[in-house]
Structures are given as structure tokens and as C-alpha cells.
Motif scaffolding. Structure first.
Motif, PDB file in Angstrom:
ATOM      1  N   ASP B 180     -62.866 -55.920-111.888  1.00 56.53           N
ATOM      2  CA  ASP B 180     -64.270 -55.995-112.291  1.00 56.53           C
ATOM      3  C   ASP B 180     -65.141 -55.396-111.182  1.00 56.53           C
ATOM      4  O   ASP B 180     -64.694 -55.179-110.063  1.00 56.53           O
ATOM      5  N   PHE B 181     -66.381 -55.140-111.510  1.00 58.51           N
ATOM      6  CA  PHE B 181     -67.281 -54.380-110.638  1.00 58.51           C
ATOM      7  C   PHE B 181     -67.421 -54.986-109.246  1.00 58.51           C
ATOM      8  O   PHE B 181     -67.273 -54.299-108.239  1.00 58.51           O
ATOM      9  N   LEU B 182     -67.675 -56.290-109.207  1.00 62.16           N
ATOM     10  CA  LEU B 182     -67.899 -56.936-107.911  1.00 62.16           C
ATOM     11  C   LEU B 182     -66.634 -56.922-107.063  1.00 62.16           C
ATOM     12  O   LEU B 182     -66.674 -56.635-105.867  1.00 62.16           O
ATOM     13  N   THR B 183     -65.498 -57.229-107.706  1.00 57.37           N
ATOM     14  CA  THR B 183     -64.232 -57.223-106.974  1.00 57.37           C
ATOM     15  C   THR B 183     -63.959 -55.844-106.418  1.00 57.37           C
ATOM     16  O   THR B 183     -63.480 -55.677-105.302  1.00 57.37           O
ATOM     17  N   ARG B 184     -64.319 -54.841-107.201  1.00 59.14           N
ATOM     18  CA  ARG B 184     -64.152 -53.455-106.779  1.00 59.14           C
ATOM     19  C   ARG B 184     -64.943 -53.172-105.509  1.00 59.14           C
ATOM     20  O   ARG B 184     -64.424 -52.586-104.557  1.00 59.14           O
ATOM     21  N   LEU B 185     -66.207 -53.610-105.507  1.00 57.00           N
ATOM     22  CA  LEU B 185     -67.044 -53.391-104.327  1.00 57.00           C
ATOM     23  C   LEU B 185     -66.459 -54.085-103.111  1.00 57.00           C
ATOM     24  O   LEU B 185     -66.418 -53.528-102.010  1.00 57.00           O
ATOM     25  N   LYS B 186     -65.971 -55.301-103.313  1.00 55.96           N
ATOM     26  CA  LYS B 186     -65.397 -56.042-102.182  1.00 55.96           C
ATOM     27  C   LYS B 186     -64.132 -55.366-101.691  1.00 55.96           C
ATOM     28  O   LYS B 186     -63.875 -55.303-100.485  1.00 55.96           O
ATOM     29  N   MET B 187     -63.323 -54.854-102.639  1.00 52.23           N
ATOM     30  CA  MET B 187     -62.081 -54.192-102.250  1.00 52.23           C
ATOM     31  C   MET B 187     -62.375 -52.919-101.443  1.00 52.23           C
ATOM     32  O   MET B 187     -61.687 -52.615-100.489  1.00 52.23           O
ATOM     33  N   ARG B 188     -63.432 -52.196-101.849  1.00 52.51           N
ATOM     34  CA  ARG B 188     -63.830 -51.008-101.083  1.00 52.51           C
ATOM     35  C   ARG B 188     -64.065 -51.378 -99.632  1.00 52.51           C
ATOM     36  O   ARG B 188     -63.578 -50.724 -98.715  1.00 52.51           O
ATOM     37  N   GLU B 189     -64.849 -52.442 -99.486  1.00 51.68           N
ATOM     38  CA  GLU B 189     -65.211 -52.888 -98.150  1.00 51.68           C
ATOM     39  C   GLU B 189     -63.955 -53.252 -97.356  1.00 51.68           C
ATOM     40  O   GLU B 189     -63.817 -52.881 -96.184  1.00 51.68           O
ATOM     41  N   GLU B 190     -63.029 -53.927 -98.029  1.00 57.34           N
ATOM     42  CA  GLU B 190     -61.823 -54.343 -97.322  1.00 57.34           C
ATOM     43  C   GLU B 190     -60.977 -53.148 -96.915  1.00 57.34           C
ATOM     44  O   GLU B 190     -60.403 -53.134 -95.825  1.00 57.34           O
ATOM     45  N   ILE B 191     -60.918 -52.151 -97.789  1.00 55.55           N
ATOM     46  CA  ILE B 191     -60.128 -50.965 -97.450  1.00 55.55           C
ATOM     47  C   ILE B 191     -60.761 -50.239 -96.257  1.00 55.55           C
ATOM     48  O   ILE B 191     -60.071 -49.787 -95.346  1.00 55.55           O
TER      49      ILE B 191
END
Lengths: 254, 266
Positions: B180-191
């Protein structure tokens, strides 16, 4: 919870009671001779005799022994062979015609040869049970391997898995969820075949008990043996379906 | 280490029965029975770079990365990683898959341990596994099976499994697909954080333009099939990136959208 309990235990028991009642009614009102169609009370009395003198236990154990050995042998040979054939396309394509040729030959058709090769005793019966379970298990295993998600093989390649590791750590766990129903079905078939096998080559087992009782015109014993076959069948099915609850297998049902 | 040199890479697929079986496609300029996917690609990826590969759907991004990772063979051309030609998959270059690549019959811990299974010292192995599970914030979930985790947690577990073997290169093929959109944003940050910390070479495939511009040290934009490189640009912007505060980034974003044939989405 209460509804589940009722549905899982009470209603099935009620169905058995209804079957018993129908049997009793038929026995009383049909007018058939008890020698031809014994009612449940007569069968129960006969069952008590068979249990008390140990006959039923002896024959059940003999049958279970043959099924267990024959079925285990089938599993031991069919699973590894199926895993290899499922994985190795050339082998699979080459062997497929032969498998499809042998598979529809009923295990019972092998009885004359089995007796000739293995003589009288446990061996021919075990051989027949082996045959009855082997081909369904082999075909199910090959199909299961063919349906493994190819991603898992890529993961294995990425982490430098050896061939043995691919067989034991990828193929085997990946097919387990779909193999369990096949095990369940082939164990059922094995239990069907043991009775037929025992009518021919041996002097023990529930199949022999049925044949022997028929010769003695004891239909009550015949019915008791049939009931024992059914009850043991339920138990075997319960035992094998417990395997589904193992955690590393239960992912398949998600 | 983690230097990738791609020389003159070309890939054609055979069409089966006259129909392109690998992609749904419109007209194609190549021979009737062949489908040209990658058209003489030259690309050099430097040590520790996070390169995002962008391109239209079905252009051959995935094919290229699968060839670099050794899962597929090229029709012609070479891929050289750290001086060695790629001939097959290797645990030096770990692939993080588009869909869940965790083995479903193993727990998180067992999955992460896959790459360390030859380690002699069991205690050290256990420490390393739990260290990496901790890095991706999955402590407490070691004994869960993948199907018991959320989509984002599954990707993080897969990331831990990839990082624990200390690979030279990480390939990520749309690793956030289906999140989902929010998880995606968080995953970007983590990467991004992970990359700043480990400094591994990462080749990241995505079709999300914003994602590429926010994350990448360098973006490589592919044309439609047969794929050639349309744009290859280093992004010097510091993290965290904000389109509002970086007019150059915003302008670049506009160009990339237009380059990929989108004019109205802005």
C-alpha cells in the motif's frame, strides 16, 4: 464453540445411530432369516465373541501390519522417484507412458503373479498393497513438483543450493501440502486392497475373516469384520490428517 | 566491490506460434519469429551506486536485471561484475523478487539463515541472523511464517535475507509491488537508509518515476521495447529529497514523465 462441537461430534454420531436403527428395522420387519441378514443385536453378540476370544484383534493387527508395511514401502519408493521425475523433465517425459500403462492395471490383476512369486503369507499381500499405493503416490508427487512456484528454484540458485539441497530443502517441503491429500487417498486405497488380498493368499487378516466366516455361513461375523474395517479406516484417516497440523506444512492451506 | 560492466547486451526471445509469448505487444519491427527485447545496451554501474531503472511496462527492465543476475542468458554481449563474467546466479549478487520470494515453509529466522547455512560457528551464525532481523525491525517475529506477516514485513524479511550474506550487488525487481502507498513510502526510506549504511551496489527496477527520483544516486530510463537507454543521469540531490524544495529535481521529474509519454499527470 458449542455449535462446532455439535457439528463435529454429535451430528456424525447421530447419523451412525440412524444407520443402526435402519438396520434394526430392516432386520426385524423384512422377514429375512437372521442367518442371511443378521440384525445389529445379533452382530453385537457375535462381535463380543470375536473380541473376547481375541480373533478380531488378531485379524485386525494382521491386516494393519500388511497395510503399514506395504504403504510405507510405497511412500519410500514413490516420493523420491516422483520428486526426481518431476524435476528432471527428460526422465518425466520418458517415464510417463510407462507409468500411465502400469497405473490402470488393478492390483488385483497381479494376484496370480504375486502368489507365484512370493508364495503364501504376508509377502504377496504386502506387494499388492504396495502396488495399489505406489502409482497414485507417484503421479501425485510428479504433479506436485510440476506445480512448485519457479521462484523457489531461483531463490535456491541464488543461494548456491546443491542438487541434494534443492531436493531436500526446496522440492520436498514445497510439495508436502499437496502430497498429504494424496497420502490420505492412497492409504484408503491400500486399506481397500488389503481385504481383497487377504481373501486369496493368507490365513489371517480381516479379509480372511470375512471369507472364513462366509464359508461357515456366519453372516454376523462377516458384518462384524466389515464394521471393524470401517472403524479402522476412520482411525487411519484421522491419523494421517493430523499431519496437516504441522506448522511447516500448514502454509499450503493459507 | 560491486562494479558492474554491461557491454553491448542484446536479448531476443523466440515467438511461439507467431504470437509474442513473453509480452503483450503491438507492432514490432524485428523478424517475424523473433522478439528483440534488449537492443545493444551499454551500461556501467559503479561501486556502491543505487541505480534506479525506469521504463515503460514490458520494456525489458526485468529481463536485463535477470541477465545481470545470471538467471537468464543474453543473446549477445557480456556482463562483467568485479572483473568476472557472469555465467550463472551466485550468492555474491542477491535478487530480491517482485513477488514474495521467501520460502513459505520456513520461519523468518530460517529464511534469513539460508545464505549462512555453511557457517561452521553456530553461535556466530545465530548472532548474525538476529542482528539482521533487528536491522529490518523484525525482532519478535523470528519464529513467524511468511504468511503470518504483512506485505511490508515480508519484503523486509527478504531484504534481511539478502543483506545477511554481505552481497556485492543487490538486485531489486519492483520490490514494493503490491504494497500500500504508505508502506511503500516507508520502505523507500528504509532502503535509502540501508543503502547509506551498507553502501552496496543496488540495481532497483521500478516503474514509479517519483520513487526512482527520490531514491536513486542515478536513474537510467529505458525506451519502449526494444529497449535502449533513453536517459542516464546522476542525481546529486541530498536525502531526504523534496520536489518542492528542489526545483531542478522537479524539472527533471517533468522531463522524465514527458519522456515516458505522460503529459497530463502533472
Amino acid at each position: 464453540m458449542d455449535f462446532d462441537r455439535m457439528r463435529n461430534y454429535l451430528l456424525p454420531c447421530l447419523l451412525f445411530l440412524a444407520l443402526g436403527a435402519a438396520w434394526e428395522i430392516l432386520a426385524v420387519f423384512s422377514g429375512w432369516s437372521p442367518a442371511v441378514f443378521p440384525g445389529p443385536r445379533l452382530a453385537a453378540k457375535a462381535a463380543w465373541e470375536l473380541i473376547a476370544n481375541g480373533t478380531l484383534l488378531k485379524h485386525s493387527v494382521a491386516s494393519l501390519f500388511r497395510v503399514t508395511v506395504g504403504f510405507y514401502l510405497a511412500v519410500i519408493f514413490a516420493l523420491p522417484l516422483g520428486m526426481i521425475l518431476g524435476w528432471w523433465k527428460t526422465g518425466q517425459i520418458s517415464a510417463n507412458a510407462l507409468i500411465q500403462f502400469l497405473r490402470p492395471i488393478s492390483p488385483l490383476a497381479w494376484i496370480p503373479l504375486a502368489m507365484l512369486w512370493f508364495g503364501i503369507g504376508d509377502k504377496p499381500a504386502i506387494f499388492l498393497i504396495f502396488l495399489s499405493s505406489f502409482f497414485p503416490l507417484l503421479v501425485s508427487t510428479i504433479t506436485a513438483v510440476n506445480h512448485i512456484n519457479s521462484l523457489y528454484f531461483q531463490v535456491a540458485a541464488n543461494f548456491n543450493f546443491t542438487r541434494i539441497e534443492i531436493l531436500s530443502k526446496i522440492i520436498f517441503p514445497a510439495i508436502l501440502p499437496s502430497i498429504l491429500p494424496a497420502l490420505r487417498i492412497s492409504l484408503g486405497i491400500a486399506w481397500l486392497v488389503v481385504v481383497a488380498a487377504e481373501m486369496i493368499a493368507v490365513k489371517s487378516g480381516l479379509g480372511y475373516l470375512i471369507l472364513d466366516s462366509r464359508n461357515a455361513l456366519r453372516m454376523d461375523y462377516v458384518m462384524d469384520a466389515m464394521i471393524a474395517i470401517g472403524l479402522i479406516g476412520i482411525c487411519l484417516d484421522r491419523v494421517i490428517s493430523q499431519l496437516n497440523k504441522i506448522k511447516s506444512v500448514s502454509w499450503g492451506s493459507v | 566491490m560491486g562494479h558492474i560492466l554491461i557491454q553491448d547486451l542484446t536479448k531476443t526471445y523466440l515467438r511461439r506460434g507467431g504470437v509474442a509469448w513473453q509480452f503483450n505487444s503491438e507492432a514490432d519491427p524485428v523478424a517475424d519469429d523473433e522478439l528483440l527485447v534488449l537492443n545493444h545496451i551499454d551500461l556501467e554501474v559503479y561501486d556502491g551506486e543505487l541505480v534506479c531503472v525506469l521504463g515503460p511496462s514490458g520494456c525489458g527492465k526485468t529481463t536485463m536485471v535477470r541477465i545481470i543476475a545470471g538467471f537468464e542468458r543474453s543473446t549477445s554481449g557480456n556482463v562483467i561484475i568485479d572483473g568476472n563474467e557472469v555465467t550463472g546466479p551466485s550468492s555474491d549478487n542477491i535478487f530480491v523478487f517482485q513477488h514474495n520470494g521467501l520460502l513459505p515453509w520456513l520461519t523468518v529466522e530460517e529464511n534469513v539463515r539460508l545464505g549462512l547455512r555453511h557457517m561452521k560457528d553456530r553461535r556466530e551464525q545465530a548472532e548474525r541472523v538476529s542482528e539482521y532481523i533487528d536491522i529490518v525491525n523484525l525482532s519478535g517475529f523470528e519464529h513467524q511464517y511468511p504468511h503470518q506477516l504483512s506485505g511490508g514485513m515480508q519484503r523486509r524479511a527478504e531484504l534481511a535475507r539478502a543483506l545477511v550474506v554481505n552481497p556485492e550487488v543487490l538486485f531489486m525487481d519492483e520490490p514494493f509491488a503490491g504494497l500500500d502507498f504508505l508502506t511503500r513510502l516507508k520502505m523507500r526510506e528504509e532502503i535509502i537508509n540501508m543503502h547509506e549504511y551498507f553502501k552496496k551496489t543496488v540495481i532497483f527496477i521500478t516503474h514509479d518515476i517519483d520513487e526512482a527520483l527520490v531514491m536513486a544516486d542515478r536513474v537510467v530510463v529505458f525506451t519502449d521495447r526494444p529497449a535502449t537507454i533513453q536517459l542516464d543521469l546522476a542525481l546529486g540531490f541530498p536525502h531526504p529529497r523534496d520536489f518542492m524544495r528542489e526545483p531542478d529535481l522537479e524539472a527533471l521529474r517533468r522531463d522524465v514523465y514527458v519522456g515516458l509519454g505522460v503529459h497530463y499527470a502533472l
